[in-house]
Design an enzyme around this catalytic site. Structure first.
Site: not given
Length: 296
Positions: A48, A137, A164, A206
């Site tokens: 993001t 991630y 995540k 997240i």
């Protein structure tokens, strides 16, 4: 090594000015906005935040501003999206100097993929070299780390404190939550399935939707914790159209458009992201309004 990552952890956008330099003051304003909402953590320089576009110097500028603005109130996680162990370690050591609490690290995302043993070694080397807690991630579609490998990383490397889980949708996330790894926390980044992920046991999220509508996201998390599933489901049905409106190849500039519609300023996008069209902006405004988010 422990770090309590839980609940709604918004991944912030990286505001750029017209010269595509980081606008640190706009970033600081976004940090303050989220702190005012009451989030228990923040993430910067991830997907993001256009982390794949950022130099080490720009990443450091973003992370330093976030750390300074939070002043220890909540943990700050800094993302690294690079294609080699050496580059991740270089970024990680630079980010460590800013005082971030953890690093969020993707697998390498170029076409060629390491095998399971090499993936475990990749995260082990990063953890040992940086001395910081690591969040895996797991997002890269063609380099998705299988659930059994993620479990090995969580259980065998003490400094890896969380995953995540984004890629693989709810299926891979379900496998990880079912395994209930003792070595780390499972967080979700499957935006359209936040509520069911919480029900399955995800300790938080997240994900981009949290950045666009943090007030709703925090209310949903709190409702789940309180067992108020009627409220949580109602908020899911408000957040889902918001996610659909920002999801796309130019997602980060759509998110910035969503912030601007609320009177927040996430700055400009960076080339070569496709600018937001009038139709996209209208769809975002419609979704925000339907969700009860004030559009100015």
């Amino acid at each position: 090594m422990s770090l309590n990552l839980h609940g709604v952890i918004p991944p912030l956008v990286t505001p750029f000015d017209s010269d595509e330099h980081v606008d640190v003051e706009l970033l600081r304003a976004e940090v303050r906005h989220h702190l005012d909402v009451g989030v228990p953590g923040l993430c910067v320089t991830g997907s993001t935040g256009d982390g794949q576009m950022l130099s080490a110097e720009a990443s450091v500028a973003v992370a330093r501003a976030a750390v300074e603005e939070t002043a220890g109130a909540v943990p700050v996680v800094a993302g690294i999206v690079r294609d080699s162990t050496a580059e991740v370690i270089r970024y990680g050591l630079a980010l460590k100097e800013t005082g971030v609490d953890a690093l969020q690290v993707t697998p390498v995302h170029y076409l060629f993929q390491p095998d399971e043993a090499t993936t475990v070694d990749y995260y082990r080397r990063i953890a040992e070299a940086t001395g910081l807690p690591i969040v895996v991630y797991n997002v890269i579609p063609y380099a998705l780390i299988p659930a059994p490998t993620v479990l090995r990383v969580l259980n065998e490397i003490p400094s890896v404190v969380a995953v995540k889980q984004s890629g693989g949708n709810i299926h891979q996330l379900a496998d990880l939550l079912h395994a209930d790894p003792a070595g780390g926390t499972v967080l979700t980044a499957v935006d359209d399935l936040l509520y069911p992920a919480y029900l399955l046991g995800a300790k938080g999220a997240i994900s981009a939707t949290l950045t666009v509508a943090p007030e709703l996201a925090v209310r949903q998390w709190d409702a789940v914790q309180a067992g108020d599933h009627q409220t949580a489901l109602a908020i899911h049905n408000k957040l889902l159209p918001v996610w659909r409106s920002i999801d796309g190849p130019n997602m980060t500039v759509r998110i910035k458009a969503a912030l601007r519609l609320q009177g927040r300023d996430g700055g400009l996008g960076a080339s070569p992201l496709t600018p937001v069209s009038d139709a996209e902006r209208e769809a975002i405004a419609t979704a925000l309004t339907a969700a009860g988010v004030t559009v100015v």
